[in-house]
Design a protein around this motif. Sequence first.
Motif, PDB file in Angstrom:
ATOM      1  N   VAL A   1       0.851  -1.184   0.000  1.00  0.00           N
ATOM      2  CA  VAL A   1       0.000   0.000   0.000  1.00  0.00           C
ATOM      3  C   VAL A   1       0.891   1.240   0.000  1.00  0.00           C
ATOM      4  CG1 VAL A   1      -1.696   1.323   1.318  1.00  0.00           C
ATOM      5  CG2 VAL A   1      -1.865  -1.179   1.211  1.00  0.00           C
ATOM      6  N   PRO A   2       0.714   2.175  -0.933  1.00  0.00           N
ATOM      7  CA  PRO A   2       1.545   3.380  -0.946  1.00  0.00           C
ATOM      8  C   PRO A   2       1.339   4.213   0.321  1.00  0.00           C
ATOM      9  CG  PRO A   2       0.336   3.129  -3.012  1.00  0.00           C
ATOM     10  CD  PRO A   2      -0.248   2.143  -2.052  1.00  0.00           C
ATOM     11  N   VAL A   3       2.399   4.858   0.751  1.00  0.00           N
ATOM     12  CA  VAL A   3       2.336   5.749   1.904  1.00  0.00           C
ATOM     13  C   VAL A   3       2.803   7.131   1.454  1.00  0.00           C
ATOM     14  CG1 VAL A   3       3.165   6.228   4.227  1.00  0.00           C
ATOM     15  CG2 VAL A   3       2.767   3.858   3.514  1.00  0.00           C
ATOM     16  N   PRO A   4       1.929   8.136   1.486  1.00  0.00           N
ATOM     17  CA  PRO A   4       2.367   9.481   1.104  1.00  0.00           C
ATOM     18  C   PRO A   4       3.562   9.937   1.926  1.00  0.00           C
ATOM     19  CG  PRO A   4      -0.023   9.382   1.294  1.00  0.00           C
ATOM     20  CD  PRO A   4       0.506   8.083   1.823  1.00  0.00           C
ATOM     21  N   ALA A   5       4.498  10.617   1.271  1.00  0.00           N
ATOM     22  CA  ALA A   5       5.718  11.084   1.938  1.00  0.00           C
ATOM     23  C   ALA A   5       5.883  12.577   1.709  1.00  0.00           C
ATOM     24  CB  ALA A   5       6.933  10.329   1.406  1.00  0.00           C
ATOM     25  N   ALA A   6       6.667  13.190   2.583  1.00  0.00           N
ATOM     26  CA  ALA A   6       6.857  14.643   2.518  1.00  0.00           C
ATOM     27  C   ALA A   6       7.517  15.078   1.221  1.00  0.00           C
ATOM     28  CB  ALA A   6       7.681  15.112   3.718  1.00  0.00           C
ATOM     29  N   ASP A   7       8.327  14.190   0.629  1.00  0.00           N
ATOM     30  CA  ASP A   7       9.031  14.580  -0.586  1.00  0.00           C
ATOM     31  C   ASP A   7       8.290  14.188  -1.873  1.00  0.00           C
ATOM     32  OD1 ASP A   7       9.389  11.870  -0.314  1.00  0.00           O
ATOM     33  OD2 ASP A   7      11.554  11.886  -0.697  1.00  0.00           O
ATOM     34  N   ASP A   8       7.044  13.709  -1.755  1.00  0.00           N
ATOM     35  CA  ASP A   8       6.257  13.454  -2.957  1.00  0.00           C
ATOM     36  C   ASP A   8       5.982  14.772  -3.675  1.00  0.00           C
ATOM     37  OD1 ASP A   8       5.933  10.688  -2.665  1.00  0.00           O
ATOM     38  OD2 ASP A   8       4.216  10.927  -1.331  1.00  0.00           O
ATOM     39  N   PRO A   9       5.921  14.765  -4.990  1.00  0.00           N
ATOM     40  CA  PRO A   9       5.628  16.014  -5.706  1.00  0.00           C
ATOM     41  C   PRO A   9       4.197  16.469  -5.463  1.00  0.00           C
ATOM     42  CG  PRO A   9       5.614  14.163  -7.222  1.00  0.00           C
ATOM     43  CD  PRO A   9       6.127  13.631  -5.912  1.00  0.00           C
ATOM     44  N   THR A  10       3.974  17.755  -5.565  1.00  0.00           N
ATOM     45  CA  THR A  10       2.620  18.294  -5.503  1.00  0.00           C
ATOM     46  C   THR A  10       1.913  18.035  -6.827  1.00  0.00           C
ATOM     47  OG1 THR A  10       3.255  20.452  -6.362  1.00  0.00           O
ATOM     48  CG2 THR A  10       3.430  20.124  -3.961  1.00  0.00           C
ATOM     49  N   LEU A  11       0.603  18.243  -6.834  1.00  0.00           N
ATOM     50  CA  LEU A  11      -0.143  18.087  -8.081  1.00  0.00           C
ATOM     51  C   LEU A  11       0.355  19.063  -9.145  1.00  0.00           C
ATOM     52  CD1 LEU A  11      -3.810  17.631  -6.809  1.00  0.00           C
ATOM     53  CD2 LEU A  11      -2.227  15.864  -7.580  1.00  0.00           C
ATOM     54  N   GLY A  12       0.680  20.269  -8.741  1.00  0.00           N
ATOM     55  CA  GLY A  12       1.205  21.233  -9.700  1.00  0.00           C
ATOM     56  C   GLY A  12       2.519  20.776 -10.304  1.00  0.00           C
ATOM     57  N   GLU A  13       3.387  20.198  -9.482  1.00  0.00           N
ATOM     58  CA  GLU A  13       4.668  19.690  -9.989  1.00  0.00           C
ATOM     59  C   GLU A  13       4.461  18.498 -10.902  1.00  0.00           C
ATOM     60  OE1 GLU A  13       7.505  20.967  -6.181  1.00  0.00           O
ATOM     61  OE2 GLU A  13       6.431  19.043  -6.175  1.00  0.00           O
ATOM     62  N   VAL A  14       3.506  17.626 -10.555  1.00  0.00           N
ATOM     63  CA  VAL A  14       3.201  16.481 -11.416  1.00  0.00           C
ATOM     64  C   VAL A  14       2.725  16.955 -12.784  1.00  0.00           C
ATOM     65  CG1 VAL A  14       1.575  14.582 -11.767  1.00  0.00           C
ATOM     66  CG2 VAL A  14       2.728  14.827  -9.567  1.00  0.00           C
ATOM     67  N   ALA A  15       1.824  17.920 -12.802  1.00  0.00           N
ATOM     68  CA  ALA A  15       1.319  18.437 -14.073  1.00  0.00           C
ATOM     69  C   ALA A  15       2.444  19.019 -14.920  1.00  0.00           C
ATOM     70  CB  ALA A  15       0.233  19.489 -13.812  1.00  0.00           C
ATOM     71  N   ARG A  16       3.336  19.750 -14.285  1.00  0.00           N
ATOM     72  CA  ARG A  16       4.459  20.346 -15.026  1.00  0.00           C
ATOM     73  C   ARG A  16       5.383  19.268 -15.569  1.00  0.00           C
ATOM     74  NH1 ARG A  16       9.345  20.839 -13.677  1.00  0.00           N
ATOM     75  NH2 ARG A  16       8.955  20.553 -11.447  1.00  0.00           N
ATOM     76  N   MET A  17       5.738  18.277 -14.741  1.00  0.00           N
ATOM     77  CA  MET A  17       6.633  17.211 -15.196  1.00  0.00           C
ATOM     78  C   MET A  17       6.012  16.396 -16.330  1.00  0.00           C
ATOM     79  SD  MET A  17       8.521  15.796 -11.721  1.00  0.00           S
ATOM     80  CE  MET A  17       7.040  15.625 -10.741  1.00  0.00           C
ATOM     81  N   ALA A  18       4.702  16.191 -16.269  1.00  0.00           N
ATOM     82  CA  ALA A  18       4.037  15.451 -17.347  1.00  0.00           C
ATOM     83  C   ALA A  18       4.092  16.238 -18.655  1.00  0.00           C
ATOM     84  CB  ALA A  18       2.594  15.156 -16.952  1.00  0.00           C
ATOM     85  N   ARG A  19       3.866  17.536 -18.585  1.00  0.00           N
ATOM     86  CA  ARG A  19       3.926  18.365 -19.806  1.00  0.00           C
ATOM     87  C   ARG A  19       5.338  18.400 -20.375  1.00  0.00           C
ATOM     88  NH1 ARG A  19       0.907  21.946 -16.550  1.00  0.00           N
ATOM     89  NH2 ARG A  19       2.757  23.283 -16.318  1.00  0.00           N
ATOM     90  N   ASP A  20       6.342  18.364 -19.501  1.00  0.00           N
ATOM     91  CA  ASP A  20       7.734  18.454 -19.941  1.00  0.00           C
ATOM     92  C   ASP A  20       8.318  17.107 -20.373  1.00  0.00           C
ATOM     93  OD1 ASP A  20       7.620  21.131 -19.365  1.00  0.00           O
ATOM     94  OD2 ASP A  20       8.683  20.978 -17.447  1.00  0.00           O
ATOM     95  N   SER A  21       7.626  16.016 -20.094  1.00  0.00           N
ATOM     96  CA  SER A  21       8.159  14.688 -20.392  1.00  0.00           C
ATOM     97  C   SER A  21       8.364  14.497 -21.893  1.00  0.00           C
ATOM     98  CB  SER A  21       7.210  13.609 -19.862  1.00  0.00           C
ATOM     99  OG  SER A  21       7.642  12.327 -20.251  1.00  0.00           O
ATOM    100  N   ARG A  22       9.467  13.885 -22.260  1.00  0.00           N
ATOM    101  CA  ARG A  22       9.758  13.568 -23.663  1.00  0.00           C
ATOM    102  C   ARG A  22       9.579  12.073 -23.950  1.00  0.00           C
ATOM    103  NH1 ARG A  22       8.994  18.066 -23.537  1.00  0.00           N
ATOM    104  NH2 ARG A  22      10.283  19.809 -24.252  1.00  0.00           N
ATOM    105  N   ASP A  23       9.060  11.348 -22.978  1.00  0.00           N
ATOM    106  CA  ASP A  23       8.813   9.912 -23.131  1.00  0.00           C
ATOM    107  C   ASP A  23       7.603   9.709 -24.046  1.00  0.00           C
ATOM    108  OD1 ASP A  23       8.433   7.202 -22.901  1.00  0.00           O
ATOM    109  OD2 ASP A  23       8.104   7.203 -20.723  1.00  0.00           O
ATOM    110  N   LEU A  24       7.769   8.915 -25.107  1.00  0.00           N
ATOM    111  CA  LEU A  24       6.684   8.639 -26.045  1.00  0.00           C
ATOM    112  C   LEU A  24       6.277   7.176 -26.044  1.00  0.00           C
ATOM    113  CD1 LEU A  24       7.804  10.826 -29.084  1.00  0.00           C
ATOM    114  CD2 LEU A  24       6.165  11.401 -27.290  1.00  0.00           C
ATOM    115  N   SER A  25       6.640   6.429 -25.001  1.00  0.00           N
ATOM    116  CA  SER A  25       6.272   5.020 -24.918  1.00  0.00           C
ATOM    117  C   SER A  25       4.786   4.887 -24.598  1.00  0.00           C
ATOM    118  CB  SER A  25       7.095   4.325 -23.834  1.00  0.00           C
ATOM    119  OG  SER A  25       6.775   4.832 -22.549  1.00  0.00           O
ATOM    120  N   ALA A  26       4.277   3.648 -24.683  1.00  0.00           N
ATOM    121  CA  ALA A  26       2.846   3.425 -24.450  1.00  0.00           C
ATOM    122  C   ALA A  26       2.433   3.776 -23.028  1.00  0.00           C
ATOM    123  CB  ALA A  26       2.498   1.969 -24.751  1.00  0.00           C
ATOM    124  N   GLY A  27       3.364   3.711 -22.097  1.00  0.00           N
ATOM    125  CA  GLY A  27       3.038   4.014 -20.711  1.00  0.00           C
ATOM    126  C   GLY A  27       3.455   5.394 -20.262  1.00  0.00           C
TER     127      GLY A  27
END
Length: 308
Positions: free
Chosen positions: A87-113
């Motif tokens: 079971v995942p346990v949230p941690a203090a160093d997990d990214p925020t939703l805003g950081e997740v959105a930014r990293m997803a937009r910046d990702s250059r990965d084009l694989s199926a996943g």
Amino acid sequence: MIYDIRHVTRFDYGNAVKFARCNLRLKPIDWAGQRLVDYRLAIDPTGSTTPAHAEAGLAHVTRLVVDQPVRSLTIESIASVAVDRLVPVPAADDPTLGEVARMARDSRDLSAGCPASYLYPSPRIPLDRAIADWCARDLDPARNSLEAGIALARRIQTEFAFDAEATLVDTSPADAFHQRRGVCQDFAQIMITGLRAAGLPAAYASGYIRTIPPPGEQRLVGADATHAWVLLWCGPQRGWVGLDPTNGIWMAEDHIVVAVGRDYAEIAPVDGVVLGSGAQKMEVSVDVSPRAQTWPDAGDCHCPTGSG
């Protein structure tokens, strides 16, 4: 934990079907925390099967062709899957939703996943302002991504009623949201609508969940079901985290992933075309058992179940 999974789909046709071509997405994929140990597929009457390319999503696809007249068709999928997922346990160093959105937009990965494949609306999960506004209460961009994800899943579980009679397989997220009723497919699609509206990568996971009977009651043969839930990408370190809004829980050791896609249509367990006339009846029976248990005799499976 090793699970033995038996998934039987039976079609009965009002008149003989002259030809059938189906896409089967029943063989579980390897995914974080799980590994396929063994698999076999049985078709009655026998048809020709060939591996096919998954046009979308992450799935093992088998093309089935039946070119003789039939009044019924039975597809039996038997898999053994090793699951070791905490079971995942949230941690203090997990990214925020805003950081997740930014990293997803910046990702250059084009694989199926890759996260970019799951940022945008899909045919079965369009944008919807009412759903976006309702989900936004839990999706503050400054919030820990895992904490926000499980909070939204639990609110859906609390405020929506499970009702297998309320919706159909093609019910839109907007209609299910308006009713505040539905099944696992509806709840997953509502949650994905809200996450994508917030700029977050969200995928539709199809598979199984082990059901445990109440104390003192026997487990019913065939009474398990196919299931659907949500995968939220939480940055490159965490990767995809599973959230089950039907039950308000994390994806953990009781969940088995079969396929991952943008929505149900991409990874439906069985779809295709048949040439014939008359009514069609479909029954589905699913058993998910720990390896220590033994399979019942095939003639004992009388409990049809559906997705959800």
